[in-house]
Design a protein around this motif. Sequence first.
Motif, PDB file in Angstrom:
ATOM      1  N   ARG A  54       0.807  -1.213   0.000  1.00 24.82           N
ATOM      2  CA  ARG A  54       0.000   0.000   0.000  1.00 24.82           C
ATOM      3  C   ARG A  54       0.842   1.265   0.000  1.00 24.82           C
ATOM      4  O   ARG A  54       0.361   2.357  -0.241  1.00 24.82           O
ATOM      5  N   TRP A  55       2.168   1.090   0.267  1.00 18.39           N
ATOM      6  CA  TRP A  55       3.056   2.255   0.245  1.00 18.39           C
ATOM      7  C   TRP A  55       3.399   2.665  -1.183  1.00 18.39           C
ATOM      8  O   TRP A  55       3.941   3.724  -1.405  1.00 18.39           O
ATOM      9  N   GLN A  56       3.097   1.818  -2.147  1.00 17.81           N
ATOM     10  CA  GLN A  56       3.424   2.154  -3.533  1.00 17.81           C
ATOM     11  C   GLN A  56       2.295   2.940  -4.173  1.00 17.81           C
ATOM     12  O   GLN A  56       1.134   2.648  -3.941  1.00 17.81           O
ATOM     13  N   PRO A  57       2.647   3.910  -5.038  1.00 19.72           N
ATOM     14  CA  PRO A  57       1.616   4.767  -5.624  1.00 19.72           C
ATOM     15  C   PRO A  57       0.509   3.998  -6.350  1.00 19.72           C
ATOM     16  O   PRO A  57      -0.652   4.294  -6.190  1.00 19.72           O
ATOM     17  N   PRO A 108      10.478   3.588   1.702  1.00 19.87           N
ATOM     18  CA  PRO A 108       9.166   4.007   1.193  1.00 19.87           C
ATOM     19  C   PRO A 108       8.004   3.171   1.728  1.00 19.87           C
ATOM     20  O   PRO A 108       6.858   3.598   1.643  1.00 19.87           O
ATOM     21  N   TRP A 109       8.302   1.983   2.276  1.00 15.32           N
ATOM     22  CA  TRP A 109       7.223   1.133   2.787  1.00 15.32           C
ATOM     23  C   TRP A 109       6.917   1.425   4.242  1.00 15.32           C
ATOM     24  O   TRP A 109       6.063   0.785   4.843  1.00 15.32           O
ATOM     25  N   PHE A 140       2.983   8.076   4.062  1.00 15.13           N
ATOM     26  CA  PHE A 140       4.126   7.403   3.457  1.00 15.13           C
ATOM     27  C   PHE A 140       4.983   8.443   2.749  1.00 15.13           C
ATOM     28  O   PHE A 140       4.474   9.473   2.290  1.00 15.13           O
ATOM     29  N   ARG A 187       6.148   8.915  -0.123  1.00 14.16           N
ATOM     30  CA  ARG A 187       5.804   9.402  -1.453  1.00 14.16           C
ATOM     31  C   ARG A 187       4.759  10.513  -1.424  1.00 14.16           C
ATOM     32  O   ARG A 187       4.567  11.216  -2.395  1.00 14.16           O
TER      33      ARG A 187
END
Lengths: 283, 282
Positions: free
Chosen positions: A274-277, B112-113, B154, B156
């Motif tokens: 879920r941390w990825q766009p 990033p996680w 997060f 990003r």
Amino acid sequence: MAKSRTVILFWQLAILAAVLVIWQWGFEWSKALLPRAYVPKILDPYFVAKPSLIWQSFLRLGCFSDTAGFTTCIKGNDNNLWLATLVTLKNTWWGFLFGSASGIAAGLILGRSDFLARVFGPYIVALNSIPRIALVPLVILIFGLGDLSKIATAWLVVFFVVFFNTFEGTRAVDRDQIAAARLLGASEFTVLRTVVIPSALAWVFASLLPAVSFALIGVIVGEFIGAERGLGKLIIEAEARANASEMMVAIFVMMFVGILLAVAVRSLQSYLLRWQPQFEPSA
Amino acid sequence: MMAAPNPGLARAREDDDRAAARTRIAVQGLAKRFNTSGREFVAVDDVSFEVKQGEFVALLGPSGCGKSTILNMVAGLLPRSGGRILIDEDTIETGTVNPRVGYVFQRDTLFPWRTVEQNIGYGLEIAGLPKAERARRVASAVEKAGLTGFAQSFPRMLSGGMRQRVALMRTLILEPEILLMDEPFGALDTHTKLEMHKTLLEIWERERQTVLFVTHDLGEALTLASRIILLSARPGRLKEDFDVAIPRPRDPVAVRETAEFGRLYSHIWHSLGEEFRRTRAD
């Protein structure tokens, strides 16, 4: 402007309806209307059945239309539709689980060790170039006609896919992130646990979605070649009786099993990544 | 935040500190040679300097002069080819990461996680600090960095400046006495950079870590540092060593109007200019 959801849904349902109608009545209509040479053989119910026959076969195989009642029917046939589905699903699941777990473990180990990667590299490439399906008779010879040989076949198919992706993912970890973790006090094992694995996870998941379909293929092929139970066995039996509608029932059930497994993997994926766009929870 | 002390007093204290202070980082005859396709090239050649307790030293030089290489050798991220590095009189083993120092990268190295608070709490987490204590310290760091309301985000979702604040806090929460910074604000726009200078000055003027700060930005060096070490173009050698006697607490905008800033700026500018010309002549 993008078409609205209702318009898209309308066309999807329209196509489904058209396919079902042509499938059901297309052969008779074309026989009545067209010269014999032009009647499409592909629509012949002898080969492809038709929706109404498939539905009847589903009710019969699923013990819904048995006069003796549901329970008696289930007990009377040890490869009824429900049991066959359960067996295939169970073997797919275990094959997928063992295959991906060992693929991830091997990928991480070889990805983190240049020495091992170079020693085992050629062997893995060589083994990977064997078409896995060619090994199925051998697997059945070794593990017998039971569930074990199906799990082993699924494992064979899944392992390499997951292994290669995990390996590449482990190699692609940002070196500065590893350095940062070390400078914040992380040991080699902590780096693996807190940086390498989460970072490689995106790559691992990219392989899990195809892997789950591959696992199903592996199990079905295993059941074709030699089995006592399962959906593949059901198809082979129906083929022996030239019963297209029963084969179609098994095929549709496989489709649903495949969708079910894919949805399960995808929801796990969107939670863990879920941390990825691209996995941002959609509004 | 502490009340602004008398600038004269602060300066006197800084001078006192330096005379009495012990050496935290000692670099002696440091060298680094790289082998690229059989050809050896010298990146750093016989560099020696010392950083005392509580000093803020900027390592300034043209691009490619080996200043980041020096910093990475001090952190133990890179093996050295010659010389010695001592931290608190202990020799740093060549090429073994030294977790006694805090290090801030130029590149974004956040995980990033992990959320903002999980990133900041990383070091405490792996040190095995109890959860409640960790949560308390992370919350205070989040607040100090002006990231309130973003603890659950997060990386990003954050701007470049906010990400670098998180990276700074991830390092500072471990309370390192020695802080190595490798052009940490190099990728930020001018406005964000000035804000980061303000944050860093506030923290440093309160906590007085020993800092070695690599930069090629002369204005940045003068704004932050108490001392500037100027390196020559490749191979990196020590060229000059300046004290920056601008009183503290400093304001990153007002500091540019002081006479000392102007004087050092033009002096070092000319010295740097020679090095840039040499780089181009190569």
